[in-house]
Design a protein around this motif. Sequence first.
Motif, PDB file in Angstrom:
ATOM      1  N   HIS A 106     -20.807  26.140  31.932  1.00  0.00           N
ATOM      2  CA  HIS A 106     -19.951  25.600  30.880  1.00  0.00           C
ATOM      3  C   HIS A 106     -20.598  25.781  29.500  1.00  0.00           C
ATOM      4  CE1 HIS A 106     -16.948  22.967  29.095  1.00  0.00           C
ATOM      5  NE2 HIS A 106     -17.926  22.333  28.477  1.00  0.00           N
ATOM      6  N   ARG A 107     -21.909  25.574  29.425  1.00  0.00           N
ATOM      7  CA  ARG A 107     -22.626  25.705  28.156  1.00  0.00           C
ATOM      8  C   ARG A 107     -23.104  27.137  27.894  1.00  0.00           C
ATOM      9  NH1 ARG A 107     -27.318  22.004  28.768  1.00  0.00           N
ATOM     10  NH2 ARG A 107     -27.858  22.826  26.721  1.00  0.00           N
ATOM     11  N   ARG A 108     -22.971  28.016  28.896  1.00  0.00           N
ATOM     12  CA  ARG A 108     -23.405  29.421  28.821  1.00  0.00           C
ATOM     13  C   ARG A 108     -24.901  29.543  28.553  1.00  0.00           C
ATOM     14  NH1 ARG A 108     -18.322  30.690  25.407  1.00  0.00           N
ATOM     15  NH2 ARG A 108     -16.794  30.870  27.059  1.00  0.00           N
ATOM     16  N   VAL A 109     -25.673  28.834  29.358  1.00  0.00           N
ATOM     17  CA  VAL A 109     -27.129  28.924  29.317  1.00  0.00           C
ATOM     18  C   VAL A 109     -27.648  29.083  30.749  1.00  0.00           C
ATOM     19  CG1 VAL A 109     -27.381  27.549  27.207  1.00  0.00           C
ATOM     20  CG2 VAL A 109     -27.412  26.405  29.416  1.00  0.00           C
ATOM     21  N   ASN A 110     -28.881  29.545  30.877  1.00  0.00           N
ATOM     22  CA  ASN A 110     -29.572  29.656  32.172  1.00  0.00           C
ATOM     23  C   ASN A 110     -28.754  30.434  33.204  1.00  0.00           C
ATOM     24  OD1 ASN A 110     -31.666  28.153  31.079  1.00  0.00           O
ATOM     25  ND2 ASN A 110     -30.810  26.232  31.807  1.00  0.00           N
ATOM     26  N   ARG A 111     -28.355  31.619  32.840  1.00  0.00           N
ATOM     27  CA  ARG A 111     -27.552  32.469  33.720  1.00  0.00           C
ATOM     28  C   ARG A 111     -28.291  32.776  35.017  1.00  0.00           C
ATOM     29  NH1 ARG A 111     -26.408  37.895  34.686  1.00  0.00           N
ATOM     30  NH2 ARG A 111     -28.228  38.527  33.516  1.00  0.00           N
ATOM     31  N   THR A 112     -29.599  32.994  34.945  1.00  0.00           N
ATOM     32  CA  THR A 112     -30.381  33.315  36.144  1.00  0.00           C
ATOM     33  C   THR A 112     -30.349  32.156  37.134  1.00  0.00           C
ATOM     34  OG1 THR A 112     -31.816  34.718  34.811  1.00  0.00           O
ATOM     35  CG2 THR A 112     -32.636  34.069  36.965  1.00  0.00           C
ATOM     36  N   PHE A 113     -30.462  30.935  36.649  1.00  0.00           N
ATOM     37  CA  PHE A 113     -30.377  29.756  37.510  1.00  0.00           C
ATOM     38  C   PHE A 113     -29.043  29.737  38.250  1.00  0.00           C
ATOM     39  CE2 PHE A 113     -29.082  25.367  38.258  1.00  0.00           C
ATOM     40  CZ  PHE A 113     -30.180  24.857  38.946  1.00  0.00           C
TER      41      PHE A 113
END
Length: 150
Positions: free
Chosen positions: A96-103
């Motif tokens: 939703h926040r578009r962060v930590n794609r790898t996670f």
Amino acid sequence: MQPPPIPSKDAEHLRTLAICHYVSAGLSIVGLAFLFFHYSMMNMFFGNPRIWEKSQAPMPFNPAEFFQAFKWFYLAFGVFSLVSGILTLISGRFIHRRVNRTFSIVIAGLNCLHMPFGTLLGIFTLILLTKDSVIHLYAQAKATTSTDFA
């Protein structure tokens, strides 16, 4: 070099994917409730020696000992369901926040173990998060966030 054009549908797909992660996390909680109900029923069934007294055939195993060993499976599945539900919830928030794609990609692999809905969620997450346009959206979000605090 010019970044690839961003299709307008990607933002909507990410929003939908985040919602699906929230729903999947909720289903993990429902799964925990079912697991507790199943444990209670099996405990009542195997833990009551009077049920087995009138058995005409000899028992090949002691029901109480069998259930004692089976409790470890309940514990393992309960912990797995709880941890994967929490991680899926966190992944949904990250999407939703578009962060930590790898996670989120790693959690998509974990979700593939939850047949059948988690498998679908994991596959769609992997497909969407590996698209070049979505990678660019994540990079834009990261650039926007880092300049906001600088």
